[in-house]
Design an enzyme around this catalytic site. Structure first.
Site, PDB file in Angstrom:
ATOM      1  CD  GLU A   1      50.102  28.149  24.525  1.00  0.00           C
ATOM      2  OE1 GLU A   1      49.159  27.372  24.274  1.00  0.00           O
ATOM      3  OE2 GLU A   1      49.913  29.334  24.920  1.00  0.00           O
ATOM      4  CD  GLU A   2      48.523  32.711  24.546  1.00  0.00           C
ATOM      5  OE1 GLU A   2      47.490  32.386  23.923  1.00  0.00           O
ATOM      6  OE2 GLU A   2      48.617  32.640  25.783  1.00  0.00           O
TER       7      GLU A   2
ATOM      8  CG  HIS B   1      43.725  34.740  26.560  1.00  0.00           C
ATOM      9  ND1 HIS B   1      43.551  34.040  25.379  1.00  0.00           N
ATOM     10  CD2 HIS B   1      44.827  34.199  27.147  1.00  0.00           C
ATOM     11  CE1 HIS B   1      44.505  33.119  25.262  1.00  0.00           C
ATOM     12  NE2 HIS B   1      45.286  33.199  26.340  1.00  0.00           N
TER      13      HIS B   1
ATOM     14  CG  ASP C   1      53.785  32.980  23.507  1.00  0.00           C
ATOM     15  OD1 ASP C   1      53.990  32.168  24.428  1.00  0.00           O
ATOM     16  OD2 ASP C   1      52.848  32.836  22.687  1.00  0.00           O
TER      17      ASP C   1
END
Length: 420
Positions: free
Chosen positions: A160-161, A380, A99
């Site tokens: 996962e995020e 990020h 992801d």
């Protein structure tokens, strides 16, 4: 994910199967151009958690023809591929993520993702590099299966995020028959050519939350006619910082982080509801339990004093991630002996990864692979990027560590049957 590092011991001695490891490294170097192409293709088409349909399909296609047992739709959109070696030994799960992050990438890259502002997404954490590296490891080890001890489960995990994909895959049986778990993550704060292999705590635990602050709504120029949810939310976000700053002892590390405050669409219309998205980071379960309770109490108390109500939902969770010391030593020894990378110890980070759902259930190892340096953009961030040499290094690290864990498992007496 920025980290400061100090040199660490190199752990165990040379590989007991140098021929297989050396052959794997040579094959990965030859495969590097294909892996770069795969990583760039995934990077240019990012997909968010549990919606990684095209990414998962691409991975499954790349695994076809390798003689692996491939399953799709595991935990929603996950992909699993099993490889059985020619000798008995443990089953090692090796994980990468599918992801992206819901942040729009800054422009300027020929293979960058141009997602709309209304639906931002970008591979701004390194998952594109991880999955390309793991495809490379699966490709190479499948060609060396007769010389492998035990078996390997290549796990391409969704979401996962969201801190939700690992639990979903576990519910679908991804850990059935697995003895050891291995993962790796690029780190922008660690220089290229170094790998962190902590013999213990690596990452904090985390809890994600969605907090709704509800008021009356109305014309923004008419005070006294409604409870102002936006004003209340502003006071709540400030008050929550008293939790780590004034209520939590320094030795009980706690972070309250906020990522989004959304409400309203006009300058002169006060919204009925404002939604705050945030997270807690912690190392001790008792600290987490108290913090979760206090977030609700503080939000309700402050908002209530301003005539508003609140609704709190906990949306994601990961326990702290700690490495098995024996596995860390085995991998560090192999990486050093094979000349793959300089092994260091990084301080534990207040970042989290739901790989901890795997490693909390069995001996596990999570390695950090340097992909930048002190001036690199953090994870990020819209300008985060991965030095593509670090993608190949991640593949070599995973290959070496997977073989080292297999040998360590055999020494522990853990064995799956050999391929018939």
């Amino acid at each position: 994910m920025n980290s400061s590092v100090t040199p660490g011991p190199t752990g165990a001695g040379p590989s007991t199967a140098p021929g297989v490891a050396a052959a794997a490294h040579r094959a990965l170097v030859r495969l590097a151009p294909e892996l770069v192409e795969l990583r760039r293709r995934v990077h240019s088409h990012p997909e968010l958690g549990f919606a990684e349909h095209a990414t998962a399909a691409l991975v499954a296609r790349r695994l076809d023809g390798l003689g692996l047992e491939v399953r799709t739709g595991v935990g929603g959109t996950g992909v699993v591929a099993d490889l059985r070696g020619g000798q008995s030994g443990p089953r090692v799960l090796v994980r990468a993520e599918l992801d992206a992050v819901p942040v729009r990438e800054a422009g300027g890259r020929p293979f960058g993702a141009d997602t709309p502002e209304s639906a931002p997404a970008g591979h701004l954490c390194g998952h594109d590099a991880h999955l390309a590296a793991l495809v490379g490891v699966a490709t190479v080890l499948s060609g060396l299966r007769e010389g492998l001890a035990g078996s390997f489960r290549f796990c391409f995990q969704p979401a996962e995020e969201l801190l939700a994909g690992a639990a979903a895959m576990i519910a679908d049986g991804v850990l059935d028959g697995v003895d050891l778990a291995l993962g790796a993550h690029v780190l922008s704060g660690l220089p290229y050519g170094t790998v962190s292999a902590n013999p213990g705590l690596v990452l904090s635990g985390a809890d994600f939350f969605r907090l709704a602050v509800r008021g009356g709504g109305g014309h923004a120029g008419t005070p006294g006619q409604f409870a102002d949810a936006l004003l209340a939310a502003a006071h709540v976000t400030t008050a929550l910082q008293a939790l780590p700053a004034r209520e939590t002892p320094l030795e009980d590390a706690l972070v309250v982080g906020l990522g989004s405050v959304r409400g309203g669409n006009a300058a002169n219309a006060a919204p009925e509801e404002v939604v705050v998205l945030g997270n807690l980071r912690w190392f001790e379960p008792g600290v987490a339990e108290r913090a979760r309770r206090r977030v609700g109490e503080i939000a309700a108390g402050v908002a209530g004093a301003l005539g508003c109500s609140t609704g709190l939902e906990w949306t994601g969770h990961a326990p702290p991630l700690a490495n098995d010391p024996a596995l860390a030593a085995a991998a560090a020894g192999a990486l050093s002996a094979e000349g793959v990378a300089a092994v260091v110890h990084a301080r534990p980070l207040t970042a989290s990864d739901d790989f901890a759902e795997f490693s909390s259930r069995m001996p596990g190892l999570f390695l950090g692979v340097g992909c930048g340096g002190p001036d690199a953009a953090p994870h990020h961030h819209p300008r985060f990027t991965v030095d593509e040499r670090a993608m190949l290094l991640t593949a070599r690290v995973l290959a070496s560590a997977a073989l080292a864990l297999s040998r360590a498992g055999r020494r522990r007496g853990v064995a799956q049957p050999a391929r018939p």
